[in-house]
Design a protein around this motif. Structure first.
Motif, PDB file in Angstrom:
ATOM      1  N   VAL B  59      28.853  20.638  15.303  1.00  0.00           N
ATOM      2  CA  VAL B  59      28.493  21.238  16.657  1.00  0.00           C
ATOM      3  C   VAL B  59      27.886  20.394  17.670  1.00  0.00           C
ATOM      4  N   THR B  63      29.811  19.127  21.112  1.00  0.00           N
ATOM      5  CA  THR B  63      29.047  19.579  22.438  1.00  0.00           C
ATOM      6  C   THR B  63      29.079  18.125  23.387  1.00  0.00           C
ATOM      7  N   TYR B  64      28.409  17.076  22.600  1.00  0.00           N
ATOM      8  CA  TYR B  64      28.126  15.860  23.158  1.00  0.00           C
ATOM      9  C   TYR B  64      29.289  15.212  23.752  1.00  0.00           C
ATOM     10  N   PHE B  67      30.812  17.095  26.575  1.00  0.00           N
ATOM     11  CA  PHE B  67      30.217  16.833  27.748  1.00  0.00           C
ATOM     12  C   PHE B  67      30.407  15.410  28.431  1.00  0.00           C
ATOM     13  N   ILE B  72      30.247  20.265  31.588  1.00  0.00           N
ATOM     14  CA  ILE B  72      29.837  21.352  30.795  1.00  0.00           C
ATOM     15  C   ILE B  72      30.745  22.303  30.221  1.00  0.00           C
ATOM     16  N   ALA B  75      32.096  20.569  27.172  1.00  0.00           N
ATOM     17  CA  ALA B  75      31.205  20.641  25.925  1.00  0.00           C
ATOM     18  C   ALA B  75      31.539  22.011  25.436  1.00  0.00           C
ATOM     19  N   VAL B  76      31.758  23.322  26.118  1.00  0.00           N
ATOM     20  CA  VAL B  76      32.234  24.410  25.628  1.00  0.00           C
ATOM     21  C   VAL B  76      33.512  24.400  25.132  1.00  0.00           C
ATOM     22  N   THR B  79      33.364  22.734  21.524  1.00  0.00           N
ATOM     23  CA  THR B  79      32.624  23.335  20.496  1.00  0.00           C
ATOM     24  C   THR B  79      33.496  24.602  20.014  1.00  0.00           C
ATOM     25  N   LEU B  80      34.232  25.339  20.718  1.00  0.00           N
ATOM     26  CA  LEU B  80      35.053  26.165  20.616  1.00  0.00           C
ATOM     27  C   LEU B  80      36.365  25.978  19.805  1.00  0.00           C
ATOM     28  N   LEU B  82      36.120  23.187  17.983  1.00  0.00           N
ATOM     29  CA  LEU B  82      35.695  22.687  16.552  1.00  0.00           C
ATOM     30  C   LEU B  82      35.632  24.049  15.511  1.00  0.00           C
TER      31      LEU B  82
END
Lengths: 182, 187
Positions: B59, B63-64, B67, B72, B75-76, B79-80, B82
């Motif tokens: 995760v 995110t990294y 980003f 930002i 990043a969201v 992650t979603l 993944l």
């Protein structure tokens, strides 16, 4: 009455924020927060979730969170728990990344990261050794390992194809063994 | 549409990366080759940061990368992407938990997947190795053989290897130590 979804989100956010290193590092915290304090799952259920979480795709921590949330509140619960567990990562990593964008060109930061890469190299090596012991258990397994490694290092091949191929190879190898034994 | 592409790439990673955090690494190398969104060096730095901050490593990596690529919202979205396949699969599997675990076909597939996963992570190790301890990049640039091996890096790697296997200290501690050594000895 307290909102159960909110409670679940906050609990898993705390778990995510307290876990360094993911996966197995999360187990003791889950045992305390989910099994002992809240009774959302039993010890045995938790260990089943881990076993399956490991052998289904995806991040183990996310898989386990989905299991527990799903058990409590169905699909929406699964989603809530999972969003909770990733929430601290999103915030913390975004802050660090934003910070690094501004300082990455400093000489001292460059030296620090060159040093860190050596440390990372060793940590990844240790992970390989640990996984190797459980996965490369006989000669066919070693052949699969070696082929995947060589293809990945020397050819620009998609890991997706390698994973699918290895799954098929597993079925063929184990299937043939069974046939031979009969 | 970069967000859609981010979501798609990380969805794929979440779907095919079996066996925990570092299993996402080979997929990210592949993504770096394909898109140039980030370099191999940045990836190694991401591993270091992910290992030293709370949260699942996979995760953190998503995110990294998200980003670095698209701010930002990136990043969201990454992650979603993944976690989406995991949610779908687990909700389905939860319905027939025991059967899934004991199914012969599932076990056979995983007999093949486990060594493949080790092979993929080993390949990621080779990538990190060639830019930290064995400096292929420096050697290519200068053509001088002595540039290929960094004595300082080999010594540091040896010390970290021994300590990680003899002590139970947290990985973040070793990474912080490596960073300090890197600054003091000008890696």
């Amino acid at each position: 009455m307290k909102n159960e979804y909110l409670d679940m989100f906050c609990t898993f956010a705390r778990i995510g924020g307290l876990t360094f290193g993911g996966g197995y590092a999360m187990l003791p915290i889950l045992q305390r927060e989910v099994v002992e304090k809240r009774g959302w799952a039993t010890e045995n259920e938790l260990s089943d979730y881990y076993a399956i979480g490991q052998c289904t795709p995806g991040i183990i921590a996310v898989n386990v969170a989905t299991f527990i949330g799903n058990k409590r509140k169905g699909i929406l619960g699964g989603i809530t728990a999972t969003l909770g567990v990733v929430f601290p990562s999103l915030v913390i990593i975004t802050l660090i990344a934003a910070f690094l964008q501004n300082f990455a060109d400093l000489e001292i930061v460059k030296h620090a990261f060159a040093g860190v890469r050596v440390g990372v190299c060793v940590l990844v090596f240790n992970a390989v050794v640990k996984l190797w012991k459980k996965a490369v258990i006989d000669i066919p397994a070693f052949v699969i390992f070696a082929i995947v490694l060589l293809l990945m290092v020397f050819l620009d091949i998609s890991p997706v194809l390698l994973v699918i191929g290895a799954g098929i190879a597993g079925v063929i190898v184990q299937g043939t063994r069974k046939a031979v034994r009969k | 549409m970069i967000y859609l592409q981010l979501f798609y790439e990380f969805f794929k990673t979440g779907l095919f990366a079996v066996g925990g955090g570092l299993a996402t690494l080979p997929f990210l190398y592949n993504l770096s080759d394909k898109t140039g969104w980030f370099t191999y060096e940045q990836l190694a730095d991401m591993v270091a940061i992910s290992e030293s901050t709370p949260g699942p490593i996979g995760v953190n990596m998503a995110t990294y990368v998200g980003f670095e690529t698209a701010g930002i919202l990136g990043a969201v979205v990454a992650t979603l992407g993944l976690i989406a396949p995991a949610i779908v699969i687990i909700v389905i599997v939860a319905g027939f938990l025991k059967k899934f675990q004991d199914n012969q076909y599932v076990q056979n597939v995983f007999y093949g997947l486990r060594p493949a996963s080790v092979g993929l992570i080993a390949a990621a190790f080779v990538s990190v190795l060639t830019m930290s301890v064995i400096r292929v990049d420096l050697f290519r640039a200068s053509g001088v053989w002595t540039d290929l091996f960094s004595i300082k890096a080999i010594l540091l790697a040896a010390v970290v290897y021994v300590l990680t296997n003899k002590t139970k200290w947290h990985p973040a501690f070793f990474l912080l130590g490596s960073a300090i050594v890197g600054v003091i000895f000008k890696f």
